[in-house]
Design an enzyme around this catalytic site. Structure first.
Site, short mmCIF file in Angstrom:
data_model
loop_
_atom_site.label_atom_id
_atom_site.label_comp_id
_atom_site.label_asym_id
_atom_site.label_seq_id
_atom_site.Cartn_x
_atom_site.Cartn_y
_atom_site.Cartn_z
N GLU A 1 26.21 -28.60 -23.94
CA GLU A 1 27.42 -28.13 -23.28
C GLU A 1 27.94 -29.14 -22.27
OE1 GLU A 1 28.02 -23.74 -21.77
OE2 GLU A 1 27.18 -24.95 -20.16
N TYR B 1 36.35 -27.13 -21.37
CA TYR B 1 34.99 -26.70 -21.71
C TYR B 1 34.70 -27.06 -23.16
CZ TYR B 1 31.13 -23.66 -23.00
OH TYR B 1 29.94 -23.21 -23.47
#
Lengths: 379, 328
Positions: free
Chosen positions: A189, A101
């Site tokens: 993101e 992530y």
């Protein structure tokens, strides 16, 4: 402003972040064409501005073009949390060895952008953050200096042991920060950032939210706005320079100022009613705004009563009163209305509205209670 | 006494020839604020409402000794106007402008801190110290001189609260709107510390709203450092998640920044939260009464001067926000 995954991927790709090949389709036919051209297994991914699309069945694996046809037919038109899917991204299905992530947001408390990375990426990242916060590594970036290469390397080292993959990840983190800053993002993101059996690090998903205040200097991103993916009343409100959010109740609220608009909604709820909307007409005294506001509220069939709550500071109440007169002449509302105007030029406003014989209230609490009674009588 | 602005305030108005700038310059002057100068590049040596206009803040400061600036320029130019004021040596800058890009503010706030100055706003109504000075757009008709300090993140909701206080004959020392944006120069803690240090302020009203964690941080600060009675109001209890409620900062995201979380945090340290703005005066009266009859007053670890200089919170106090992930 939110952009779709396929649009975020366009922005990321332009910045040099590796993404899997793919294209967007609005019909099953287009989806099949894309899958056929790629000639390999694909993912069909619903493009909607809402989280949890995977769990809702909006992300599916298609072995070949025939499967893509079936799945695209199923997903296009699907309803995910009240939003209809109108577009799908058809993208190469990659074999994955690991999921990480990488995300960047503005940290309000620290007043700096914060880069967050975790080797435990994927759909359960929120759970990871909640249960094992030590698995999330954070770096606050000095906005004046920007991200240093060594900082990106150190973050990448939290994700990979292999030097080659570490280098690729560091490069991606640098580029993502660059996108974040240059695109005036409030969120950039990649979840997941994956490794392939060939040792490549690529962004399998992309998310990008842009600061509305910066859209004037981001023409390319502003042009990505997908009006089809938004609530029609909210689009209309934005065009009229009003701030509007549709809710599920039956009491329409017209208020000046965001804080007061929220407080008005809260009071409606407190006294046993349900607000139909948040609506802030802003600080200007333009009577046309009142007309637009009333028009938007009346277009909601759930509305059974309308409450005007205007605290005149900079806003002049006589202007608002003129707006109300114009709005009623034009729209002839059939639902009851209660008006509470307090502050600058209140006397003038009262005179303007005198002929209309509309119910008025002195205080905010009184106005809210009246509106709730009116709605009950109508229902 | 009051906080941040008083009779010693010498104000320069940046953007004074604009529609808003001109109107409010006159309003502030009428209220008795010492408006010494205006600035609009290229319009030097003209006058607005009898106020001399200069081409730059530097010129204005040199000619008039201005020590405070208020900014009414469009959002595109707001960050530059703040830099200009700071570089001219102004120590208090109030930015009224709405719609300033967050990225601009990230850099600006960093710079203001480095220079040891104070920025209030952006996207705020400014502040008013009744009968002393007004900087910004707060309507002067609703205030009254007294001993309540009011600090708020919003505009008209603040007016509603101030008006309720004034109607209840509870005047104010200073009423300050800190702004509804995610990145602002002065937060609740800065204002609470200043009210705590101000001898004329006897009680405090704090008005918050959804989004961010400023109210939660303020609750902890009040528990540790504020000895005066405080009551609060929080707007946005009915706001849905992930929707921006007008103010750029008013958005509940990833479960963080909810009204309930804020109210709980305040209640946990004994601060009552009003159910309606109109209930604030009664609640505050009760609170003041309890404080005056209490035998042992809370002992504040007075670190007010340290807090008053804008310091970055320690990393240990890092954000509780989760990564905004999960969207497959």
């Amino acid at each position: 402003m939110k952009v779709h995954e396929y649009q975020a991927k366009q922005v990321f790709a332009k910045a040099g972040i590796p993404i899997p090949p793919g294209d967007v389709a609005t019909t099953p036919h287009e989806a099949v064409e894309i899958a056929r051209k790629m000639n390999r297994p694909v993912m069909i991914k619903a493009q909607v501005h809402v989280g949890g699309r995977g769990k809702a069945g909006g992300v599916q694996y298609a072995e070949n073009a025939e499967a893509a046809q079936v799945l695209a037919t199923k997903i296009i038109g699907m309803d995910i949390k009240g939003l209809k899917v109108k577009k799908v991204l058809v993208t190469a299905a990659e074999e994955i060895l690991s999921e990480s992530y990488v995300g960047i947001i503005v940290d309000r408390a620290q007043q700096r952008p914060v880069i967050m990375v975790s080797a435990a990426g994927g759909v359960d990242i929120e759970e990871v953050a909640a249960k094992t916060p030590q698995k999330i590594h954070k770096l606050w970036v000095d906005p004046i200096l920007g991200l240093r290469a060594y900082q990106a390397r150190n973050l990448a080292a939290k994700l990979y042991r292999d030097p080659g993959q570490m280098r690729q990840a560091a490069d991606i983190i640098m580029k993502l920060y660059d996108v974040f800053w240059k695109a005036d993002a409030t969120l950039a993101e990649i979840n997941p950032l994956v490794t392939t059996p060939g040792g490549k690090v690529i962004a399998l998903d992309a998310k990008l939210n842009i600061d509305d205040n910066s859209l004037y200097r981001q023409p390319e991103i502003a042009a990505m706005r997908d009006l089809d993916a938004e609530v029609p009343e909210e689009v209309k409100a934005r065009e009229a320079d009003l701030s509007y959010v549709k809710l599920d109740g039956n009491i329409g609220c017209v208020v000046n100022g965001a804080g007061l608009a929220m407080a008005t909604m809260d009071l409606v709820k407190r006294y046993g009613g349900e607000p139909a909307n948040f609506l802030d007409i802003g600080g200007s005294s333009n009577p046309q705004k009142v007309v637009s506001a009333l028009e938007i509220i009346l277009s909601d069939p759930n509305v059974k009563a309308i409450l005007f709550n205007i605290f005149g500071g900079i806003t002049r109440l006589d202007d608002v009163a003129n707006g109300i007169v114009a709005a009623f002449a034009q729209l002839k509302p059939s639902v009851p209305v209660v008006i509470r105007l307090t502050g600058t030029n209140e006397k003038e406003a009262t005179k303007i509205l005198a002929g209309m014989k509309l119910p008025t209230a002195r205080t905010l609490d009184e106005a809210v209670k009246t509106a709730i009674e009116m709605a009950k009588a109508e229902a | 006494m009051a906080i941040f602005i008083d009779k010693k305030t010498k104000l320069v108005v940046q953007g004074i020839t604009g529609r808003d700038g001109a109107f409010h310059a006159e309003q502030m002057k009428k209220y008795g604020t010492d408006v010494v100068a205006g600035v609009t590049p290229g319009k030097g040596s003209s006058k607005v409402a009898g106020i001399p206009v200069y081409n730059s803040v530097e010129e204005a400061v040199a000619a008039t000794g201005a020590n405070t600036s208020v900014i009414y320029v469009p959002p595109t130019f707001a960050a530059d106007a703040i830099y200009e004021a700071i570089d001219a040596g102004i120590k208090l800058v109030v930015c009224i402008t709405e719609g300033v890009p967050v990225n601009d503010m990230l850099k600006t706030v960093e710079y203001v801190k480095a220079k040891g100055a104070r920025l209030i706003g952006p996207n705020c109504p400014g502040l008013i110290s009744p009968e002393l000075a007004k900087v910004g757009i707060l309507p002067s008709t609703i205030v009254k001189k007294g001993s309540v300090g009011v600090v708020s993140r919003s505009g008209t909701l603040t007016y509603e609260a101030i008006w309720a206080l004034t109607l209840a004959d509870m005047g104010q020392t200073t009423c300050i709107g800190i702004g509804g944006d995610p990145i602002i120069g002065t937060n609740f803690i800065d204002c609470l510390a200043a009210f705590e240090a101000d001898p004329n302020t006897k009680s405090i009203v704090m008005i918050g709203e959804i989004g961010g964690s400023d109210e939660e941080t303020a609750a902890t600060f009040i528990k540790e450092h504020v000895t005066k009675p405080v009551v609060a109001f929080i707007a946005g209890q009915t706001a849905p998640a992930d929707k921006r409620m007008g103010h750029a900062g008013a958005i509940v995201s990833g479960g963080a920044g909810t009204a309930k979380g804020k109210i709980d945090a305040l209640n946990a340290v004994g601060i009552p939260v009003a159910g309606s703005p109109t209930e604030i005066p009664e609640l505050l009266k009760e609170r003041i009464k309890r404080f005056s009859t209490r035998s042992t007053r809370p002992t504040a670890k007075t670190v007010v001067t340290r807090i008053a200089t804008p310091a970055r919170p320690a990393k240990a106090a890092a954000p509780k926000r989760k990564p905004a992930g999960k969207h497959k």
